[in-house]
Design a protein around this motif. Sequence first.
Motif, PDB file in Angstrom:
ATOM      1  N   PHE A 118      -4.861   7.158   5.705  1.00  0.00           N
ATOM      2  CA  PHE A 118      -5.211   5.824   5.214  1.00  0.00           C
ATOM      3  C   PHE A 118      -3.966   4.947   5.097  1.00  0.00           C
ATOM      4  O   PHE A 118      -3.950   3.794   5.558  1.00  0.00           O
ATOM      5  CB  PHE A 118      -5.908   5.946   3.857  1.00  0.00           C
ATOM      6  N   ILE A 119      -2.905   5.462   4.502  1.00  0.00           N
ATOM      7  CA  ILE A 119      -1.681   4.674   4.317  1.00  0.00           C
ATOM      8  C   ILE A 119      -1.070   4.299   5.666  1.00  0.00           C
ATOM      9  O   ILE A 119      -0.605   3.172   5.870  1.00  0.00           O
ATOM     10  CB  ILE A 119      -0.676   5.457   3.452  1.00  0.00           C
ATOM     11  N   ALA A 120      -1.075   5.238   6.613  1.00  0.00           N
ATOM     12  CA  ALA A 120      -0.516   4.962   7.937  1.00  0.00           C
ATOM     13  C   ALA A 120      -1.297   3.858   8.649  1.00  0.00           C
ATOM     14  O   ALA A 120      -0.705   2.984   9.307  1.00  0.00           O
ATOM     15  CB  ALA A 120      -0.507   6.235   8.774  1.00  0.00           C
ATOM     16  N   CYS A 121      -2.611   3.862   8.526  1.00  0.00           N
ATOM     17  CA  CYS A 121      -3.430   2.837   9.184  1.00  0.00           C
ATOM     18  C   CYS A 121      -3.187   1.452   8.590  1.00  0.00           C
ATOM     19  O   CYS A 121      -3.132   0.448   9.324  1.00  0.00           O
ATOM     20  CB  CYS A 121      -4.908   3.207   9.064  1.00  0.00           C
ATOM     21  N   VAL A 122      -3.025   1.377   7.287  1.00  0.00           N
ATOM     22  CA  VAL A 122      -2.758   0.084   6.656  1.00  0.00           C
ATOM     23  C   VAL A 122      -1.386  -0.446   7.092  1.00  0.00           C
ATOM     24  O   VAL A 122      -1.215  -1.648   7.346  1.00  0.00           O
ATOM     25  CB  VAL A 122      -2.847   0.197   5.122  1.00  0.00           C
ATOM     26  N   ALA A 123      -0.396   0.440   7.190  1.00  0.00           N
ATOM     27  CA  ALA A 123       0.920   0.022   7.675  1.00  0.00           C
ATOM     28  C   ALA A 123       0.832  -0.517   9.101  1.00  0.00           C
ATOM     29  O   ALA A 123       1.494  -1.500   9.451  1.00  0.00           O
ATOM     30  CB  ALA A 123       1.902   1.189   7.606  1.00  0.00           C
ATOM     31  N   ALA A 124      -0.003   0.099   9.934  1.00  0.00           N
ATOM     32  CA  ALA A 124      -0.195  -0.379  11.306  1.00  0.00           C
ATOM     33  C   ALA A 124      -0.789  -1.782  11.315  1.00  0.00           C
ATOM     34  O   ALA A 124      -0.424  -2.621  12.159  1.00  0.00           O
ATOM     35  CB  ALA A 124      -1.100   0.583  12.069  1.00  0.00           C
ATOM     36  N   MET A 125      -1.676  -2.070  10.373  1.00  0.00           N
ATOM     37  CA  MET A 125      -2.228  -3.418  10.258  1.00  0.00           C
ATOM     38  C   MET A 125      -1.121  -4.433   9.957  1.00  0.00           C
ATOM     39  O   MET A 125      -1.119  -5.553  10.482  1.00  0.00           O
ATOM     40  CB  MET A 125      -3.274  -3.462   9.146  1.00  0.00           C
ATOM     41  N   SER A 143       0.828  -1.207   0.000  1.00  0.00           N
ATOM     42  CA  SER A 143       0.000   0.000   0.000  1.00  0.00           C
ATOM     43  C   SER A 143       0.861   1.255   0.000  1.00  0.00           C
ATOM     44  O   SER A 143       0.605   2.205  -0.755  1.00  0.00           O
ATOM     45  CB  SER A 143      -0.924   0.010   1.230  1.00  0.00           C
ATOM     46  N   THR A 144       1.891   1.269   0.852  1.00  0.00           N
ATOM     47  CA  THR A 144       2.803   2.416   0.856  1.00  0.00           C
ATOM     48  C   THR A 144       3.512   2.545  -0.481  1.00  0.00           C
ATOM     49  O   THR A 144       3.637   3.640  -1.039  1.00  0.00           O
ATOM     50  CB  THR A 144       3.845   2.262   1.976  1.00  0.00           C
ATOM     51  N   MET A 145       3.966   1.422  -1.009  1.00  0.00           N
ATOM     52  CA  MET A 145       4.692   1.452  -2.273  1.00  0.00           C
ATOM     53  C   MET A 145       3.833   2.024  -3.392  1.00  0.00           C
ATOM     54  O   MET A 145       4.299   2.848  -4.189  1.00  0.00           O
ATOM     55  CB  MET A 145       5.151   0.045  -2.656  1.00  0.00           C
ATOM     56  N   TYR A 146       2.553   1.633  -3.450  1.00  0.00           N
ATOM     57  CA  TYR A 146       1.720   2.084  -4.554  1.00  0.00           C
ATOM     58  C   TYR A 146       1.354   3.561  -4.449  1.00  0.00           C
ATOM     59  O   TYR A 146       1.061   4.184  -5.471  1.00  0.00           O
ATOM     60  CB  TYR A 146       0.468   1.206  -4.682  1.00  0.00           C
ATOM     61  N   PHE A 147       1.381   4.131  -3.265  1.00  0.00           N
ATOM     62  CA  PHE A 147       1.251   5.581  -3.193  1.00  0.00           C
ATOM     63  C   PHE A 147       2.401   6.243  -3.938  1.00  0.00           C
ATOM     64  O   PHE A 147       2.202   7.175  -4.729  1.00  0.00           O
ATOM     65  CB  PHE A 147       1.229   6.072  -1.746  1.00  0.00           C
ATOM     66  N   PHE A 148       3.613   5.756  -3.700  1.00  0.00           N
ATOM     67  CA  PHE A 148       4.782   6.353  -4.342  1.00  0.00           C
ATOM     68  C   PHE A 148       4.839   6.042  -5.839  1.00  0.00           C
ATOM     69  O   PHE A 148       5.363   6.839  -6.620  1.00  0.00           O
ATOM     70  CB  PHE A 148       6.061   5.885  -3.651  1.00  0.00           C
ATOM     71  N   ALA A 203       9.359   7.411   5.270  1.00  0.00           N
ATOM     72  CA  ALA A 203       8.285   6.448   5.013  1.00  0.00           C
ATOM     73  C   ALA A 203       8.676   5.462   3.917  1.00  0.00           C
ATOM     74  O   ALA A 203       8.440   4.247   4.029  1.00  0.00           O
ATOM     75  CB  ALA A 203       7.003   7.185   4.621  1.00  0.00           C
ATOM     76  N   PHE A 204       9.292   5.971   2.852  1.00  0.00           N
ATOM     77  CA  PHE A 204       9.677   5.093   1.756  1.00  0.00           C
ATOM     78  C   PHE A 204      10.893   4.244   2.140  1.00  0.00           C
ATOM     79  O   PHE A 204      11.044   3.112   1.693  1.00  0.00           O
ATOM     80  CB  PHE A 204       9.971   5.917   0.507  1.00  0.00           C
ATOM     81  N   PHE A 205      11.771   4.794   2.984  1.00  0.00           N
ATOM     82  CA  PHE A 205      12.864   4.002   3.558  1.00  0.00           C
ATOM     83  C   PHE A 205      12.304   2.786   4.290  1.00  0.00           C
ATOM     84  O   PHE A 205      12.784   1.655   4.133  1.00  0.00           O
ATOM     85  CB  PHE A 205      13.685   4.862   4.514  1.00  0.00           C
ATOM     86  N   GLY A 206      11.272   3.010   5.103  1.00  0.00           N
ATOM     87  CA  GLY A 206      10.656   1.910   5.840  1.00  0.00           C
ATOM     88  C   GLY A 206      10.036   0.887   4.911  1.00  0.00           C
ATOM     89  O   GLY A 206      10.157  -0.327   5.134  1.00  0.00           O
ATOM     90  N   GLN A 207       9.369   1.361   3.864  1.00  0.00           N
ATOM     91  CA  GLN A 207       8.783   0.440   2.893  1.00  0.00           C
ATOM     92  C   GLN A 207       9.864  -0.429   2.252  1.00  0.00           C
ATOM     93  O   GLN A 207       9.687  -1.640   2.071  1.00  0.00           O
ATOM     94  CB  GLN A 207       8.026   1.227   1.817  1.00  0.00           C
ATOM     95  N   GLY A 208      10.999   0.184   1.940  1.00  0.00           N
ATOM     96  CA  GLY A 208      12.098  -0.573   1.355  1.00  0.00           C
ATOM     97  C   GLY A 208      12.658  -1.606   2.320  1.00  0.00           C
ATOM     98  O   GLY A 208      12.933  -2.749   1.941  1.00  0.00           O
ATOM     99  N   MET A 209      12.827  -1.224   3.583  1.00  0.00           N
ATOM    100  CA  MET A 209      13.373  -2.151   4.565  1.00  0.00           C
ATOM    101  C   MET A 209      12.432  -3.339   4.776  1.00  0.00           C
ATOM    102  O   MET A 209      12.882  -4.473   4.950  1.00  0.00           O
ATOM    103  CB  MET A 209      13.633  -1.432   5.892  1.00  0.00           C
ATOM    104  N   GLY A 248      -0.822  -9.310  -1.880  1.00  0.00           N
ATOM    105  CA  GLY A 248      -0.166  -8.034  -1.669  1.00  0.00           C
ATOM    106  C   GLY A 248      -0.616  -6.977  -2.648  1.00  0.00           C
ATOM    107  O   GLY A 248      -0.820  -5.811  -2.285  1.00  0.00           O
ATOM    108  N   ASN A 249      -0.803  -7.367  -3.899  1.00  0.00           N
ATOM    109  CA  ASN A 249      -1.122  -6.371  -4.914  1.00  0.00           C
ATOM    110  C   ASN A 249      -2.602  -6.052  -5.027  1.00  0.00           C
ATOM    111  O   ASN A 249      -2.999  -5.243  -5.875  1.00  0.00           O
ATOM    112  CB  ASN A 249      -0.543  -6.792  -6.259  1.00  0.00           C
TER     113      ASN A 249
END
Length: 436
Positions: A408-415, A254-259, A347-353, A381-382
């Motif tokens: 929205f993106i932050a809440c999905v990451a928390a999930m 979800s984070t990745m697709y925002f970017f 945020a994108f650093f975290g997505q990469g990690m 995932g997709n």
Amino acid sequence: MERPYEAAGIGRVRTKKRWFMLTLLFILTAINYLDRTNMAVAAPSMSRDLGFDAATMGFLFSAFSWSYGIMQIPGGLFLERFGSRLTYTVSLFFWSAFTIVMGFGRSFASLFGIRLAIGMAEAPAFPTNSRVVAAWFPDRERATATSVYTAGEFIGLAFLTPVLFWVLENYGWQEIFYITGIIGVIVSLFWHHLYRDPAEYKGVNEAELAYIREGGGLAEKAGSVRHISWRQIRELFAHRQLIGVYLGQFANTSTMYFFLTWFPTYLIVAKQMPMLKAGIFAVIPYIGALCGVLLGGRWSDYMLKKGASLSKARKLPVVCGLLCSMTIMAANYADSFHEVIAIMTLAFFGQGMAAIVWSTVGDMAPADSVGLAGGVFNFIGNLAGIITPIVIGFIVQATGSFVGAMAFIACVAAMGVFSFIFIVGDIHRIEPHRTE
């Protein structure tokens, strides 16, 4: 201490052909993500020229993931039947050809249909990546290998996004699709000529094959043709560990697709950045993601070498990465553009990690279903690639801002954090119990 392959009389100096194969994966992954995100660069001009509003662009952004997600399981079946070499050749050739055709689209229906075709053609790519890494790399190197090819996503985006913005500014949005598509068609021919599975590759010696095999890699098993049963498919949905990993991948994607979709528009529309300046500053979060990918893989494998359990070594980078991704919501409270870029970079650093979640598929999937498991994993995932662009489009259309989108993106990451802590449990190779 004498190693097993040395005791067997195999040469002590092993070849390093697995790193050459990983280099090929790196190049193909860079092209893969360039073709996914080229429309994000073209979007501001496309929407203006063709009269598309934010909600319409959200659906257009999502088109790729509709077919990409649906075709994951069929793509995994194709991969298990025909192997990595042919699968990637066909996939790369056709998605690149369809990318060229994107430049000729003029209506929502035609562009939506072409993006569906691109998504369908790209579907086997990451399951093939996972299968190649599982074939060529032992457990102790698999997270590093995953991080290296995943880095291809962000190196391509970081260094070529400004070039695409320059093409957009000087020639137009159609030329973006022509150029990126032609590159992919050419590279597909090189892949077919150069790639082989371990047992088929003449340049690999017995010492390297033994090193891969003794370390948990599939080695000689990778090239065998497999016929997949419905029982095997059901098995991939019958284990809590796999379900938890699927949810974690959904959150990270979800984070990745925002970017990959809305980020350039966010900078230009929400932050009022000139197009070329946005293209230059957009590089910084992509570099952050690259650093996250490389750190996550190295950190995971380092923990394994120091005696940490496989579960700790795989889960800790993912959880920490998703926690970093949650900070994207802080952009709602940032005033200066530099603060926004810093937050987006974290945020994108975290997505990469957290992207090493892909290595868990090779670690956990039944040995006879690694490619298929990669397809199921990527399908779940997709779904985020379908949901996220549409939700953001409707939020922006309804509110006139990106504030709700960040939340929205932050809440999905928390999930995703919850899933990896409480659902995944112990990470180990699943041995299915089948009755005949």
